[in-house]
Design an enzyme around this catalytic site. Structure first.
Site, PDB file in Angstrom:
ATOM      1  N   LYS A  59       0.626  -1.300   0.108  1.00 34.90           N
ATOM      2  CA  LYS A  59      -0.035  -0.072  -0.128  1.00 34.90           C
ATOM      3  C   LYS A  59       0.821   1.332   0.150  1.00 34.90           C
ATOM      4  O   LYS A  59       0.602   2.205  -0.795  1.00 34.90           O
ATOM      5  CB  LYS A  59      -0.787   0.027   1.217  1.00 34.90           C
ATOM      6  CG  LYS A  59      -2.135  -1.066   0.962  1.00 34.90           C
ATOM      7  CD  LYS A  59      -2.670  -1.111   2.369  1.00 34.90           C
ATOM      8  CE  LYS A  59      -3.724  -2.258   2.409  1.00 34.90           C
ATOM      9  NZ  LYS A  59      -4.455  -2.751   3.335  1.00 34.90           N
ATOM     10  N   GLN A  96      -4.190  -1.179   9.829  1.00 33.96           N
ATOM     11  CA  GLN A  96      -4.404  -2.614   9.324  1.00 33.96           C
ATOM     12  C   GLN A  96      -4.738  -3.724  10.631  1.00 33.96           C
ATOM     13  O   GLN A  96      -4.228  -3.389  11.438  1.00 33.96           O
ATOM     14  CB  GLN A  96      -2.762  -3.195   8.627  1.00 33.96           C
ATOM     15  CG  GLN A  96      -2.940  -4.304   7.954  1.00 33.96           C
ATOM     16  CD  GLN A  96      -3.551  -4.459   6.862  1.00 33.96           C
ATOM     17  OE1 GLN A  96      -3.595  -3.428   6.125  1.00 33.96           O
ATOM     18  NE2 GLN A  96      -4.019  -5.604   6.153  1.00 33.96           N
ATOM     19  N   ASP A 147     -10.483   3.486   4.789  1.00 31.64           N
ATOM     20  CA  ASP A 147     -10.894   1.957   4.742  1.00 31.64           C
ATOM     21  C   ASP A 147     -12.544   2.052   4.744  1.00 31.64           C
ATOM     22  O   ASP A 147     -13.111   0.856   4.438  1.00 31.64           O
ATOM     23  CB  ASP A 147     -10.481   1.242   5.988  1.00 31.64           C
ATOM     24  CG  ASP A 147      -9.322   0.430   5.805  1.00 31.64           C
ATOM     25  OD1 ASP A 147      -9.165  -0.078   5.067  1.00 31.64           O
ATOM     26  OD2 ASP A 147      -8.684   0.336   6.947  1.00 31.64           O
TER      27      ASP A 147
END
Ligand code: GUN
Length: 282
Positions: A53, A97, A120
């Site tokens: 990412k 994460q 997200d």
């Protein structure tokens, strides 16, 4: 029938090319989109995803920050990191994460993220916006699946979409996106009775349950579009999805591979969300 293979790498390339153009346009207005990725601990798979990412964001011209915290990080320390990123003007979006080490409260972490920076799409404000089909940041993996379906010209309106898996990250938001796109949606899960009876009715079958090669050819309607969200290590040590590729390929009409299907889309859509967050703030 042999399924058409949907090339996630190629579609992700398109999304990333669009992202690079959007970054260039924002830079002409003096805005460099900034994305931060937080990882806690040393989960090997998470480290690979996170590095990917951060690297992709850099390649596309974003300001990209990796915040790697030790497994011993306390809840208070993690909350302080989130508060810093919420307040950082150069960071337009960030994510933490998952999964977090067991001693940390992931719900509290997600709720602490500024919803405008929640790339997200996990914060309840963005989840609510998705439910109501209102503007907001959408979870990256389900959004990536929608883009794959659109690019592969899989008809969604009026189709019966069956999702196997009910997670907050994939199954539930996937259901909402498909519903808003006009599909009739069924969500199946570990307690579903006669799962194959449902999956065999699917025009679009999304496998997101996290079990290696679980969906086999006899569970698929001939000609269906099968989307494999899983990433597992099979008993043979090979990377594989939740779909048994070889038996499904000869039944389905279209199929995403693992690797090279949904995975690359998740990263591309994350960058898209960071750019959207940066653009909105201007
Ligand atoms: N773990 C697996 N997928 C994801 C994701 O899309 N976002 C976050 N934050 N963690 C994940």
């Amino acid at each position: 029938m042999t399924a058409r293979i949907i090339d996630g790498v190629a579609v992700a390339r398109q999304v990333k090319d669009e992202a690079a153009a959007a970054v260039a346009e924002l830079k002409t207005r003096g805005i460099t989109p900034g994305l931060a990725v937080v990882i806690v601990g040393d989960n090997a798979a998470s480290q690979i995803y996170v590095r990917n990412k951060v690297r992709t964001a850099q390649e596309l011209g974003l300001l990209s920050e990796l915040v790697a915290l030790p497994a011993s990080t306390t809840q208070a320390e993690l909350m302080a990191t989130i508060a810093r990123l919420n307040a950082a003007p150069e960071i337009h979006g960030f994510m933490v994460q998952m999964p977090l080490p067991a001693h940390l409260d992931d719900k509290a972490v997600i709720e602490a993220i500024n919803p405008l920076k929640d790339v997200d799409g996990f914060h309840r404000e963005n989840v609510g916006a998705l439910m109501l089909n209102q503007p907001g940041l959408r979870p990256c993996t389900p959004a990536g699946v929608m883009r794959l379906l659109a690019t592969a010209q899989v008809p969604v309106k009026g189709a019966h979409a069956v999702i196997v898996g009910r997670s907050n990250i994939v199954g539930k938001p996937m259901a909402m996106l498909l519903l808003h796109a006009g599909a009739t949606v069924t969500i199946c899960h570990s307690q579903t009775r006669d799962l194959p009876g449902f999956t065999r009715q699917a025009d679009i079958l999304v496998a997101a349950l996290g079990r290696a090669r679980f969906v086999t050819g006899d569970m698929v309607k001939p000609g269906a579009a099968v989307i494999d969200v899983g990433i597992n290590r099979g008993a043979d040590g090979k990377l594989c999805g939740d779909v048994d590729f070889d038996s499904v390929r000869v039944v389905a009409g279209a199929l995403t591979p693992v690797p090279g299907g949904v995975g690359p889309m998740t990263v591309a859509m994350l960058i898209g969300n960071a750019i959207a967050a940066a653009g909105r703030g201007s």
